[in-house]
Design a protein around this motif. Structure first.
Motif, mmCIF file in Angstrom:
data_model
loop_
_atom_site.group_PDB
_atom_site.id
_atom_site.type_symbol
_atom_site.label_atom_id
_atom_site.label_comp_id
_atom_site.label_asym_id
_atom_site.label_seq_id
_atom_site.Cartn_x
_atom_site.Cartn_y
_atom_site.Cartn_z
ATOM 1 N N ILE A 320 -10.888 13.806 -17.650
ATOM 2 C CA ILE A 320 -10.434 13.752 -19.023
ATOM 3 C C ILE A 320 -11.799 14.103 -19.496
ATOM 4 O O ILE A 320 -11.604 14.812 -20.785
ATOM 5 C CB ILE A 320 -9.413 12.699 -19.420
ATOM 6 C CG1 ILE A 320 -8.330 12.579 -18.713
ATOM 7 C CG2 ILE A 320 -9.364 12.528 -21.035
ATOM 8 C CD1 ILE A 320 -7.476 11.440 -19.077
ATOM 9 N N ALA A 321 -12.618 13.317 -19.482
ATOM 10 C CA ALA A 321 -13.786 13.475 -20.326
ATOM 11 C C ALA A 321 -14.464 14.713 -20.263
ATOM 12 O O ALA A 321 -15.053 15.287 -21.268
ATOM 13 C CB ALA A 321 -14.708 12.247 -19.741
ATOM 14 N N GLY A 322 -14.544 15.434 -19.096
ATOM 15 C CA GLY A 322 -14.984 16.589 -18.886
ATOM 16 C C GLY A 322 -14.324 17.631 -19.571
ATOM 17 O O GLY A 322 -14.923 18.542 -20.049
ATOM 18 N N VAL A 323 -12.818 17.512 -19.593
ATOM 19 C CA VAL A 323 -12.184 18.506 -20.222
ATOM 20 C C VAL A 323 -12.485 18.495 -21.840
ATOM 21 O O VAL A 323 -12.661 19.571 -22.392
ATOM 22 C CB VAL A 323 -10.411 18.116 -19.924
ATOM 23 C CG1 VAL A 323 -9.534 19.141 -20.761
ATOM 24 C CG2 VAL A 323 -10.466 18.663 -18.431
ATOM 25 N N LEU A 324 -12.548 17.158 -22.316
ATOM 26 C CA LEU A 324 -12.802 16.976 -23.798
ATOM 27 C C LEU A 324 -14.214 17.489 -24.212
ATOM 28 O O LEU A 324 -14.173 18.011 -25.221
ATOM 29 C CB LEU A 324 -12.248 15.682 -24.143
ATOM 30 C CG LEU A 324 -10.815 14.877 -24.057
ATOM 31 C CD1 LEU A 324 -10.787 13.495 -24.466
ATOM 32 C CD2 LEU A 324 -9.995 15.757 -24.816
ATOM 33 N N ARG A 328 -14.862 20.448 -26.744
ATOM 34 C CA ARG A 328 -15.717 20.401 -27.774
ATOM 35 C C ARG A 328 -17.083 21.438 -27.872
ATOM 36 O O ARG A 328 -17.375 22.092 -28.881
ATOM 37 C CB ARG A 328 -16.423 18.958 -27.696
ATOM 38 C CG ARG A 328 -17.351 18.550 -28.770
ATOM 39 C CD ARG A 328 -16.620 18.700 -30.187
ATOM 40 N NE ARG A 328 -15.808 17.550 -30.290
ATOM 41 C CZ ARG A 328 -16.024 16.358 -30.436
ATOM 42 N NH1 ARG A 328 -17.340 15.840 -30.456
ATOM 43 N NH2 ARG A 328 -14.933 15.453 -30.469
ATOM 44 N N ALA A 329 -17.298 21.831 -26.596
ATOM 45 C CA ALA A 329 -18.520 22.779 -26.461
ATOM 46 C C ALA A 329 -18.262 24.004 -26.620
ATOM 47 O O ALA A 329 -18.977 24.833 -27.348
ATOM 48 C CB ALA A 329 -19.133 22.500 -24.864
ATOM 49 N N ARG A 330 -16.959 24.535 -26.508
ATOM 50 C CA ARG A 330 -16.422 25.796 -26.739
ATOM 51 C C ARG A 330 -15.968 25.965 -28.138
ATOM 52 O O ARG A 330 -15.381 27.020 -28.181
ATOM 53 C CB ARG A 330 -15.296 25.895 -25.578
ATOM 54 C CG ARG A 330 -15.660 26.039 -24.241
ATOM 55 C CD ARG A 330 -14.651 26.317 -23.160
ATOM 56 N NE ARG A 330 -13.936 27.520 -23.677
ATOM 57 C CZ ARG A 330 -14.199 28.769 -23.185
ATOM 58 N NH1 ARG A 330 -15.321 28.801 -22.358
ATOM 59 N NH2 ARG A 330 -13.468 29.923 -23.104
ATOM 60 N N ARG A 331 -15.970 25.028 -29.078
ATOM 61 C CA ARG A 331 -15.436 25.155 -30.136
ATOM 62 C C ARG A 331 -16.314 26.010 -30.941
ATOM 63 O O ARG A 331 -17.476 25.832 -30.862
ATOM 64 C CB ARG A 331 -15.195 23.563 -30.849
ATOM 65 C CG ARG A 331 -14.665 23.811 -32.447
ATOM 66 C CD ARG A 331 -14.850 22.255 -32.903
ATOM 67 N NE ARG A 331 -14.017 21.471 -32.159
ATOM 68 C CZ ARG A 331 -14.102 19.951 -32.479
ATOM 69 N NH1 ARG A 331 -14.821 19.414 -33.404
ATOM 70 N NH2 ARG A 331 -13.219 19.157 -31.771
ATOM 71 N N PRO A 332 -15.724 26.788 -31.585
ATOM 72 C CA PRO A 332 -16.553 27.602 -32.623
ATOM 73 C C PRO A 332 -17.392 26.994 -33.464
ATOM 74 O O PRO A 332 -16.904 26.192 -34.196
ATOM 75 C CB PRO A 332 -15.447 29.028 -33.195
ATOM 76 C CG PRO A 332 -14.169 28.471 -32.417
ATOM 77 C CD PRO A 332 -14.295 27.222 -31.701
#
Length: 351
Positions: A320-324, A328-332
């Protein structure tokens, strides 16, 4: 390493109340009262639980059991009566229990284990626990930030393991039941001291540490994932070295244990790679658990269930931490609205 001998909340708000000997906002006073109530509850339940086990069986306990019980009760009572503002003393109580654990584990290393029930079936695992207890205990006394995380993970693991063993041995009132209860009591006492708001404030010195107190979703998940994996790693070692009911998964357990420990340590150090390691390690840990359940003999399947209680939560939280973190990193990041949104979400991890 401590910034001050005693830590109290300092607030410039106009409305303050005196709480446990120092000035604090009303919310902080409520937190102090909750912490004290928790410690009193732990001490009370500890005394009642051991009294129940001892009743009618006092003569069955050896000297080592009496010593361990006395130390556990003394620590629980001290934790309840020490003023809340004495953050360093509360941390030292937890540190002392970790040192006691290290000392008892060392007796197993040298072949002098004083209890009838061998809770550490392998001397190599006992050496790991002895080293961990001493290093983490000294780290707590010195106020090391990482020591609080490691001790909370160990305490939670001790509570869960002792609780599961106590349920399994609920009809027994011998040394095995006593040691299981002592494990729960010691873990609960350590955890009750280290989750105190005053202790958290004492250990979180500087922005790089204080960020872990954020309510941000990614931060909270990464925090719990690190603690859960700190707890799961020793259980992989215990399984591989002391109770390998599915011999074909010994190698995977020995490989995963240091990987999960490294990932959790990197998260504490606020490194992006730590979340990635825990996420990938979580996938591998699920596979390891499934393989162990597949290859074990039917009669030993409950043992796999015991270890799965430690492994699967760590795996789930890591994934879950990895997905979140990935989301967050892929957020524009372009545009003013995105910039303001990123500023509102604290950066948890440094590169």
């Amino acid at each position: 390493m401590w910034a001050m001998s005693d830590v109290a909340f300092v607030c410039k708000a106009p409305h303050k109340v005196c709480c446990d000997g120092y000035m604090s906002p009303v919310g902080a006073c409520k937190a102090v009262m909750t912490s004290r109530t928790r410690s009193i509850l732990v001490a009370t339940l500890s005394i009642l639980w051991l009294a129940y086990l001892w009743w009618g069986h006092v003569g069955d306990a050896g000297a080592a059991v009496w010593l361990a019980s006395g130390l556990a009760i003394a620590a629980a009572v001290a934790a309840a009566v020490v003023p809340a503002a004495r953050a360093r003393l509360h941390a030292s109580i937890a540190g002392a229990l970790m040192l006691v654990l290290g000392a008892f584990a060392f007796t197993r290393v040298i072949g002098r284990w004083p209890f009838a029930w061998d809770a550490m079936p392998d001397a190599r695992y006992a050496a790991f626990i002895a080293t961990t207890g001493v290093v983490v205990g000294l780290g707590l006394v010195r106020g090391a930030f990482w020591a609080r995380w490691a001790a909370m993970a160990f305490a939670a693991s001790s509570m869960l393991g002792g609780g599961l063993n106590s349920i399994h041995m609920r009809h027994l009132r011998d040394e095995a039941a006593w040691l299981a209860a002592i494990g729960v009591i010691g873990g609960a006492t350590i955890l009750s001291q280290l989750v105190r708001a005053e202790v958290h404030a004492a250990f979180a010195r500087g922005t790089q540490h204080a960020v872990w107190g954020s309510r941000d979703r990614v931060i909270r998940t990464a925090r719990w994932a690190a603690i859960a994996n700190f707890a799961a790693a020793p259980m992989l070692l215990l399984y591989a070295l002391g109770q390998p009911v599915a011999p074909s998964t010994i190698a995977s357990a020995l490989i995963l244990a240091p990987i999960l420990g490294l990932g959790a340590a990197l998260v504490v150090m606020r490194r992006t790679a730590g979340v990635a390691v825990l996420a990938l390690g979580g996938v591998a840990l699920v596979a390891h658990t499934a393989a162990t359940a597949e290859y074990v003999m039917a009669g030993s399947l409950p043992i796999v269930g015991y270890y799965a209680a430690f492994w699967l939560p760590a795996a789930l939280l890591g994934m879950i931490a990895g997905v979140l973190a990935l989301a967050r990193a892929r957020r524009p990041s372009h545009g003013s609205s995105s910039s303001s949104r990123n500023e509102s979400s604290p950066r948890i991890i440094s590169q």
